[in-house]
Design a protein around this motif. Sequence first.
Motif, PDB file in Angstrom:
ATOM      1  N   GLY A  78       0.826  -1.197   0.000  1.00  0.00           N
ATOM      2  CA  GLY A  78       0.000   0.000   0.000  1.00  0.00           C
ATOM      3  C   GLY A  78       0.862   1.248   0.000  1.00  0.00           C
ATOM      4  N   ASN A  79       0.199   2.409  -0.056  1.00  0.00           N
ATOM      5  CA  ASN A  79       0.939   3.669  -0.034  1.00  0.00           C
ATOM      6  C   ASN A  79       1.027   4.194   1.394  1.00  0.00           C
ATOM      7  N   ALA A  80       2.053   5.006   1.669  1.00  0.00           N
ATOM      8  CA  ALA A  80       2.281   5.460   3.043  1.00  0.00           C
ATOM      9  C   ALA A  80       2.688   6.922   3.071  1.00  0.00           C
ATOM     10  N   PHE A  81       2.241   7.591   4.125  1.00  0.00           N
ATOM     11  CA  PHE A  81       2.698   8.939   4.436  1.00  0.00           C
ATOM     12  C   PHE A  81       3.692   8.802   5.582  1.00  0.00           C
ATOM     13  N   SER A  85      11.505  12.789  12.226  1.00  0.00           N
ATOM     14  CA  SER A  85      12.241  13.776  13.013  1.00  0.00           C
ATOM     15  C   SER A  85      13.426  14.293  12.197  1.00  0.00           C
ATOM     16  N   PRO A  86      13.835  15.548  12.407  1.00  0.00           N
ATOM     17  CA  PRO A  86      14.962  16.105  11.647  1.00  0.00           C
ATOM     18  C   PRO A  86      16.332  15.654  12.153  1.00  0.00           C
ATOM     19  N   TYR A  87      16.376  14.847  13.221  1.00  0.00           N
ATOM     20  CA  TYR A  87      17.668  14.436  13.767  1.00  0.00           C
ATOM     21  C   TYR A  87      18.354  13.424  12.845  1.00  0.00           C
ATOM     22  N   ARG A  88      19.671  13.460  12.852  1.00  0.00           N
ATOM     23  CA  ARG A  88      20.448  12.640  11.911  1.00  0.00           C
ATOM     24  C   ARG A  88      20.112  11.159  12.027  1.00  0.00           C
ATOM     25  N   ARG A  89      19.963  10.644  13.241  1.00  0.00           N
ATOM     26  CA  ARG A  89      19.748   9.203  13.420  1.00  0.00           C
ATOM     27  C   ARG A  89      18.403   8.735  12.874  1.00  0.00           C
ATOM     28  N   THR A  90      17.380   9.602  12.959  1.00  0.00           N
ATOM     29  CA  THR A  90      16.082   9.215  12.403  1.00  0.00           C
ATOM     30  C   THR A  90      16.100   9.314  10.880  1.00  0.00           C
ATOM     31  N   LEU A  91      16.752  10.346  10.358  1.00  0.00           N
ATOM     32  CA  LEU A  91      16.861  10.479   8.903  1.00  0.00           C
ATOM     33  C   LEU A  91      17.672   9.332   8.308  1.00  0.00           C
ATOM     34  N   GLN A  92      18.738   8.924   9.005  1.00  0.00           N
ATOM     35  CA  GLN A  92      19.534   7.777   8.554  1.00  0.00           C
ATOM     36  C   GLN A  92      18.709   6.497   8.573  1.00  0.00           C
ATOM     37  N   THR A  93      17.962   6.319   9.668  1.00  0.00           N
ATOM     38  CA  THR A  93      17.124   5.123   9.791  1.00  0.00           C
ATOM     39  C   THR A  93      16.137   5.052   8.633  1.00  0.00           C
ATOM     40  N   GLY A 103       7.438   0.627  -2.196  1.00  0.00           N
ATOM     41  CA  GLY A 103       6.066   1.099  -2.347  1.00  0.00           C
ATOM     42  C   GLY A 103       6.019   2.558  -2.756  1.00  0.00           C
ATOM     43  N   ASP A 104       4.873   3.162  -2.553  1.00  0.00           N
ATOM     44  CA  ASP A 104       4.623   4.562  -2.886  1.00  0.00           C
ATOM     45  C   ASP A 104       4.620   5.352  -1.581  1.00  0.00           C
ATOM     46  N   TYR A 105       5.621   6.224  -1.398  1.00  0.00           N
ATOM     47  CA  TYR A 105       5.778   6.905  -0.125  1.00  0.00           C
ATOM     48  C   TYR A 105       5.917   8.412  -0.313  1.00  0.00           C
ATOM     49  N   GLN A 106       5.256   9.149   0.568  1.00  0.00           N
ATOM     50  CA  GLN A 106       5.460  10.593   0.642  1.00  0.00           C
ATOM     51  C   GLN A 106       6.111  10.888   1.988  1.00  0.00           C
ATOM     52  N   VAL A 107       7.202  11.663   1.984  1.00  0.00           N
ATOM     53  CA  VAL A 107       7.978  11.901   3.206  1.00  0.00           C
ATOM     54  C   VAL A 107       7.947  13.370   3.581  1.00  0.00           C
ATOM     55  N   ARG A 108       7.755  13.634   4.884  1.00  0.00           N
ATOM     56  CA  ARG A 108       7.819  15.004   5.374  1.00  0.00           C
ATOM     57  C   ARG A 108       8.646  15.052   6.651  1.00  0.00           C
ATOM     58  N   VAL A 109       9.616  15.952   6.709  1.00  0.00           N
ATOM     59  CA  VAL A 109      10.425  16.155   7.917  1.00  0.00           C
ATOM     60  C   VAL A 109       9.665  17.101   8.836  1.00  0.00           C
ATOM     61  N   CYS A 110       9.507  16.711  10.103  1.00  0.00           N
ATOM     62  CA  CYS A 110       8.701  17.487  11.055  1.00  0.00           C
ATOM     63  C   CYS A 110       9.540  17.868  12.269  1.00  0.00           C
ATOM     64  N   ASP A 111       9.780  19.155  12.447  1.00  0.00           N
ATOM     65  CA  ASP A 111      10.596  19.627  13.568  1.00  0.00           C
ATOM     66  C   ASP A 111      10.009  19.223  14.920  1.00  0.00           C
ATOM     67  N   GLU A 112       8.686  19.138  14.997  1.00  0.00           N
ATOM     68  CA  GLU A 112       8.044  18.824  16.285  1.00  0.00           C
ATOM     69  C   GLU A 112       8.401  17.435  16.798  1.00  0.00           C
ATOM     70  N   ASP A 182      -2.681   4.278   2.996  1.00  0.00           N
ATOM     71  CA  ASP A 182      -2.936   3.013   3.682  1.00  0.00           C
ATOM     72  C   ASP A 182      -2.243   2.963   5.041  1.00  0.00           C
ATOM     73  N   PHE A 183      -1.073   3.609   5.111  1.00  0.00           N
ATOM     74  CA  PHE A 183      -0.296   3.577   6.341  1.00  0.00           C
ATOM     75  C   PHE A 183       0.288   4.955   6.625  1.00  0.00           C
ATOM     76  N   ILE A 184       0.489   5.219   7.919  1.00  0.00           N
ATOM     77  CA  ILE A 184       1.216   6.415   8.347  1.00  0.00           C
ATOM     78  C   ILE A 184       2.384   5.926   9.200  1.00  0.00           C
ATOM     79  N   PHE A 185       3.601   6.182   8.737  1.00  0.00           N
ATOM     80  CA  PHE A 185       4.801   5.778   9.463  1.00  0.00           C
ATOM     81  C   PHE A 185       5.416   7.013  10.110  1.00  0.00           C
ATOM     82  N   ILE A 186       5.631   6.945  11.425  1.00  0.00           N
ATOM     83  CA  ILE A 186       6.267   8.032  12.157  1.00  0.00           C
ATOM     84  C   ILE A 186       7.652   7.564  12.605  1.00  0.00           C
ATOM     85  N   PHE A 187       8.698   8.160  12.033  1.00  0.00           N
ATOM     86  CA  PHE A 187      10.074   7.838  12.418  1.00  0.00           C
ATOM     87  C   PHE A 187      10.533   8.905  13.414  1.00  0.00           C
TER      88      PHE A 187
END
Length: 221
Positions: A78-81, A85-93, A103-112, A182-187
Amino acid sequence: MLLEYIMIIMYFYVRIFMVILMSDIYLIRHGFTPANNANYNQQRGLWKIAEDKDMPLEMEYGEEQARELGRFLNTMEGNAFIMVSPYRRTLQTLSLALREMHGDYQVRVCDELHENNSGIHYAKTKDEILEMYPESKETFTDFENNPLETAYLGGESEYDVRDRVMNISEEILRIQKEKEYDFIFIFAHGNVNRWLYYWINQEMPNFKQKNCEVIIGSGSM
């Protein structure tokens, strides 16, 4: 008695159906970092490696965790939003995980979603903190008595983090209700994810999230 039994069975299946409909939010913690050794192995001097926002994944174990995470997420069709987090370790992950995902993914970096600010306590063992900042002894006592409202010296309290992520939690629920994905992934980070879970489900979580562990959120149908 038969009617009672039928009602119990119906309730059981309705609960399962609700969980299936509501389980499209996934809270993901970043992979293992050198700084994690301050907590897990009481290793000293880790704060010298990098500032909190720049702390990288551990080159072997942490990076392999991220790749394995990607292989797991790739099994979910499915597709995912994706919010990260803007921290290096989350962006690397996220970057390493995406190499395993198709799959089909849209990515947004969120300072919060940034890590809770641990002030002078960052990546230090308790002994290091007390040696470098003897005044912190009071803070440790305060933590024992009032862990949610006590802030690290120069940092945030648990309630500060809770309040910071309230608005983005509401946005996550809004995106879920729109059903465009279909999914929301929060890193993000373990403590941040706990408070996201709190706002999304209106209940205190009873988990302590491990590196690259995926926690299923619920929210509204």
